[in-house]
Write an enzyme that holds these catalytic residues in place. Structure first.
Site, PDB file in Angstrom:
ATOM      1  N   ASP A 437     -32.076  10.895 -30.099  1.00 43.77           N
ATOM      2  CA  ASP A 437     -31.273  12.570 -30.721  1.00 43.77           C
ATOM      3  C   ASP A 437     -33.059  14.042 -30.308  1.00 43.77           C
ATOM      4  O   ASP A 437     -33.594  13.239 -29.961  1.00 43.77           O
ATOM      5  CB  ASP A 437     -31.518  12.893 -32.201  1.00 43.77           C
ATOM      6  CG  ASP A 437     -30.904  13.973 -32.784  1.00 43.77           C
ATOM      7  OD1 ASP A 437     -30.237  14.818 -31.764  1.00 43.77           O
ATOM      8  OD2 ASP A 437     -30.298  13.926 -33.971  1.00 43.77           O
TER       9      ASP A 437
HETATM   10  C1  NOJ Z   1     -29.662  17.203 -33.344  1.00 44.48           C
HETATM   11  C2  NOJ Z   1     -28.285  16.632 -33.978  1.00 44.48           C
HETATM   12  O1  NOJ Z   1     -28.600  16.148 -35.185  1.00 44.48           O
HETATM   13  C3  NOJ Z   1     -27.683  15.787 -33.107  1.00 44.48           C
HETATM   14  O2  NOJ Z   1     -26.310  15.332 -33.701  1.00 44.48           O
HETATM   15  C4  NOJ Z   1     -26.972  16.898 -31.941  1.00 44.48           C
HETATM   16  O3  NOJ Z   1     -26.376  15.937 -31.064  1.00 44.48           O
HETATM   17  C5  NOJ Z   1     -28.211  17.481 -30.991  1.00 44.48           C
HETATM   18  N1  NOJ Z   1     -28.903  18.064 -32.392  1.00 44.48           N
HETATM   19  C6  NOJ Z   1     -28.083  18.287 -29.896  1.00 44.48           C
HETATM   20  O4  NOJ Z   1     -27.336  19.517 -30.295  1.00 44.48           O
END
Ligand code: NOJ
Length: 942
Positions: A437
């Site tokens: 993530d």
């Molecule tokens: C953080 C989020 O938790 C995730 O779900 C997302 O895909 C990424 N940011 C990119 O925006």
């Protein structure tokens, strides 16, 4: 029928829209050219990141001062430059996984690896490792397992130690079977999966993506063989925040054009001319595989047509706590329902040509302190509840998986050998890649724990540093990380690209700019919507759950309607007025955060009701304010029906709305809703409540008010919200939605709560001590009466169930006869690659058939559900969902329904044997209309 186009597309009977194969544009390449890794023309992307690591000790200590990492900076004091994550998490991981799986050879080998890692730490870490090494005194046992013979000593080793590719053994192709069995286990390509009607849970075949993966890995290996170390590393390292047009970007490497990774689980985020699909929770509430598949397919097609390679969804963290801020992105509070929804979504998305990304792996069930909380989960609960939807994702051939922000048993999820290498890659046989993530990586050694790609690439946004990039290169050059590990990472990434045929010359190039949507030079405004709004409208209706109806619905030519509540109409700021939908005004059709998309338009209920009223000559009035109650009391009087629209919102932690920091701070409906509804009900004896809610809310203040004649739980339905609810209110769509979670009478009735608090330096502990007893399982086990139970939902017609039969499925082939026999004798499944996804474990074993008849006055769909009841010895909840389907029935019509159960469905996780085992004793089951409305029951004939 509205689905005709979609179904024809799904069945491959119509051509894709012209834009799907649009000619590629070169714009994205030029945007990224400065970061190109081609050695002759540009510096490798890794070189844009700071290189500081050259020895194993500094390598493991930190690539940059720990204070550079936001979430870890608070941990640095007293630990010098040693990343707390690496040290403490490695320790805890080992201890916890060893405790839960002592009999597992994989657990023992993990001990050895972590010992090796710990041995290479600087002296600054030595004291904190004393207890680690004490607990690692199993080195002789490790050696005797025949595992790699790296050092497992007592902490005195200081030389360079090469860390192997992974402490558990797996090949790139741990396919469940290498011999497809006709009609049982069918060779499958992502572009042509079995139809939703052929789901294994309905007795259909288990798809085998093994050959497709194998071919993709062969191509990838050949390509990787031509790359330099730096180029391979570049495949694993995002170009950094805002370094490309998408939310995540992998640079071009030679003739590989790079990757665009883009949110979200409900559509293409940050761009225009896209469809804003219903949320995951609304899709799940349909309990309709075909609709869930179509949603996935259309989202996949839209992502592809925008030039995206990897769509960052689906999201399937569990609705463990009702307050969970991102629950609406996912599929509810039951692992089976979530798993089936994930499976269908991924099959749909990937048949649309996009790489899906199953997220967030794992135990990211609350937003509060998500980067500084440890979800402490026992091994059995992990396998049976939280990992299950990811297992189903792997079975669907998912290309990528995103590890989450949180720690799992005190080890960061992106640094977690147990969850990544052992469960995901070994047990599940996952053959794609694991990405972090955004900024969820905490050290370079996470490569050894199973991480394959870092996103967005830089340690903190725009820092110019990376845990991979030059550091990963250096770690390989100095012998800390095996070169074969980087080969494996690069191969997995390229294989996924080949698997989805994204190497095709006609694959669209990126034609939008997520960071600068108004920049005309990088936004081509490609319209990818087609007629997908039709399935949005249908899912919005099919996902609406009718919870109460005193015979007042459907509406039949009412003389007058008063529409009440802020949620009934448009926001004064427009559909996209709040950045990432971080505000609550007007109709609620998605939550907030990264799991969103731009609405192309948003049909509000008031407009849709007025449009419908023209036909019936109904007079429509309204009162949008939730706060001016005397006015409400007056306007609702003498109206044939008062329809009150209310909502409850939530989202991702980086936005706070009305004091809700992502998670909901309470479970009441928003905007003075209880008072509003009560006021209306006190003044109108036909008060119909419609709630657009991200999850459960407490309705006790008014649900038994005699004038509240109906309640529709309308979910968070996307751009066609108004049309969807009108279809249900007027009976154009006979409601068939069922609750994907329990609505309790009191927040304290739920078994798990949001954990708040924790100072800036703390890692917050989240004990998952309720174990298997989440949601309805807890209510059942403790005889707590819910207001509306899991799986509940009414219809405008009625259904009868009868003629139950069970049978075992003949197994004529002998491929896995010995395994099947051992399972029947109560032996646990073996520890092996792909052991949990093995075909023999998932092929239908028992078929349950019964008949359902529509005995009411109108056509409608029933959602029969199958719950199994384990013997007491199993230590399971009283009832566990293991099957469902949707049956469309004309008035008076009867159909035979078949549901299938596999050995896996009947098994429980044995933490000692580290395998799936049939509990001893009689397994019974019930079939019915909800988790508490059982109509038929029987015994499993095994
Ligand atoms: C953080 C989020 O938790 C995730 O779900 C997302 O895909 C990424 N940011 C990119 O925006």
């Amino acid at each position: 029928m509205k689905l005709s186009t979609g179904l024809r597309v799904a069945l491959g009977l119509v051509q894709l829209a012209p834009w799907v194969d649009a000619a590629p544009s070169s714009a994205s390449e030029s945007t990224l050219s400065t970061l190109s890794s081609a050695p002759s023309s540009a510096p490798p992307v890794s070189s844009v990141f700071t290189s500081v690591a050259s020895t194993p000790s500094s390598a493991v200590s930190s690539a940059v001062p720990i204070t550079s990492s936001p979430s870890l900076s608070t941990l640095s004091s007293g630990v010098s430059s040693v990343p707390a994550s690496t040290v403490t998490s490695a320790v805890s991981s080992v201890v916890s996984s060893a405790a839960s799986s002592l009999a597992s050879s994989s657990a023992l080998t993990s001990l050895s690896t972590i010992a090796s890692i710990s041995n290479s730490l600087t002296s600054a870490s030595a004291s904190s490792l004393t207890s680690v090494n004490a607990s690692l005194s199993t080195s002789s046992v490790v050696a005797s397992t025949g595992s790699p013979t790296f050092n497992t000593g007592t902490g005195t080793e200081t030389g360079i130690i090469t860390i192997p590719i992974a402490p558990v053994s797996f090949t790139p192709f741990p396919v469940p079977s290498d011999s497809p069995i006709s009609g049982v286990f069918v060779e499958t390509d992502p572009s042509s999966p079995p139809s939703p009607e052929q789901a294994p849970a309905l007795g259909g075949p288990v798809p085998d993506f093994g050959k497709a993966w194998s071919a993709a890995h062969s191509k990838a290996r050949a390509k990787v063989a031509q790359l330099s170390l730096e180029q391979k590393v570049n495949l694993t390292t995002g170009v950094g925040w805002e370094g490309g047009r998408c939310v995540g970007n992998i640079p071009t490497v030679g003739d590989f054009p790079g990757l665009c990774l883009e949110d979200s689980p409900l559509g293409v985020r940050d761009t225009d001319f896209v469809t804003a699909f219903p949320t995951g929770i609304t899709a799940a509430a349909t309990w309709n595989r075909t609709l869930i598949r179509l949603r996935g397919l259309f989202m996949g097609q839209e992502h592809k047509a925008k030039g995206v390679n990897v769509a960052l969804g689906p999201m399937m963290n569990m609705g463990r706590i009702a307050q969970g801020g991102r629950n609406w992105e996912g599929f509810g509070a039951d692992p089976f329902l979530s798993g089936e929804a994930a499976y269908e979504t991924i099959l749909g998305m990937q048949s649309g040509g996009i790489q899906a990304c199953a997220k967030h792996y794992i135990n990211n069930e609350q937003e509060h302190k998500r980067t500084q909380e440890s979800s402490n989960v026992d091994d059995r609960t992990q396998h049976e509840i939280y990992a299950h939807p990811f297992m189903r994702s792997v079975q669907a051939g998912v290309a990528s998986i995103m590890c989450s922000y949180n720690l799992v048993n005190d080890t960061y999820a992106c640094d977690n050998n147990k969850t990544l290498n052992d469960i995901l890659k070994r047990e599940f046989g996952f053959q794609g890649y694991v990405m972090s993530d955004w900024s969820a990586q905490h050290d370079t050694m996470s490569a050894v724990a199973g991480l394959d790609m870092t996103m967005p690439g830089d340690i903190t946004f725009n820092s110019g540093t990376s845990w991979f990039g030059q550091n990963l290169t250096d770690f390989v050059l100095n012998g800390t990380i095996a070169a074969s590990r980087v080969d494996d990472m690069a191969t997995r990434i390229l294989a996924s690209w080949y698997l989805l045929k994204q190497d095709s010359a006609s694959y669209p190039t990126v034609n939008f700019n997520a960071f600068f949507p108004l920049d005309e030079s990088t936004n081509e405004h490609v319209d990818v919507q087609d007629d997908h709004f039709t399935v949005v409208r249908e899912i919005g209706a099919a996902g609406a759950v009718l919870l109460k109806n005193d015979g007042v619905l459907p509406l039949v030519k009412p003389r007058s309607i008063v529409v009440v509540g802020n949620d009934s109409g448009p926001s004064v700021y427009g559909p996209n007025g709040f950045s990432d939908r971080g505000g609550d005004d007007g109709i609620l059709a998605m939550g907030w955060g990264s799991g969103t998309a731009q609405f192309p338009y948003l049909i509000d209920p008031l407009s849709a009701i007025q449009t419908r009223a023209i036909k019936d000559h109904t007079s429509v009035s309204w009162w949008r304010s939730n706060w001016e109650l005397p006015g409400v009391a007056s306007v609702v009087q003498q109206q044939s029906a008062a329809i009150v629209f209310v909502n409850a919102d939530s989202g991702e932690d980086y936005i706070t709305v009305d004091g809700n920091e992502g998670d909901r701070k309470n479970l009441t409906l928003w905007g003075n809703a209880d008072q509003l509804i009560t006021t209306v009900a006190n003044n109108n004896n036909n008060t119909i409540v419609v709630a657009h809610s991200v999850g459960p809310a407490i309705v006790e203040a008014w649900i038994e008010h005699p004038n509240v004649t109906a309640l529709i739980w309308a979910g968070v339905p996307g751009q066609e919200a108004g049309n969807s609810i009108v279809d249900v209110l007027y009976g154009d769509y006979n409601p068939s939605g069922r609750l994907p979670y329990t609505i309790a009478k009191s927040p304290s009735d739920y078994s798990a709560q949001l954990i708040t608090g924790g100072g800036p330096n703390d890692i917050l502990s989240i004990p998952y001590t309720e174990g298997l007893l989440i949601d309805y399982r807890h209510f059942d086990a403790n005889n707590i009466e819910p207001r509306f139970e899991f799986g509940f939902g009414l219809s405008y017609t009625e259904f009868q169930y009868f003629n139950l039969k069970t049978s075992t499925v003949p197994q004529s082939d002998s491929d896995s006869a010995a395994l099947e026999k051992a399972w029947a004798a109560g032996k646990a499944t073996p520890i092996a690659e792909g052991s949990t996804t093995a075909a023999w474990l998932h092929r239908p074993l028992v078929k349950v058939t019964f008949q359902v008849q529509n005995t009411g006055g109108v056509a409608g769909s029933e959602i029969p559900q199958l719950y199994i009841h384990h013997p007491a010895s199993a230590g399971e909840p009283p009832s566990v969902l293991k099957g469902f389907t949707d049956v469309r029935l004309a008035k008076g019509q009867t159909k035979t329904v078949t549901l299938a159960l596999s050995r896996y469905d009947l098994s429980i996780w044995d933490t000692v044997a580290q395998g799936w085992v049939k509990p001893s004793g009689k397994i019974t089951f019930s079939v019915g209309a909800s988790s508490r409305d059982f109509r038929l029951s029987g015994t499993i004939p095994v």
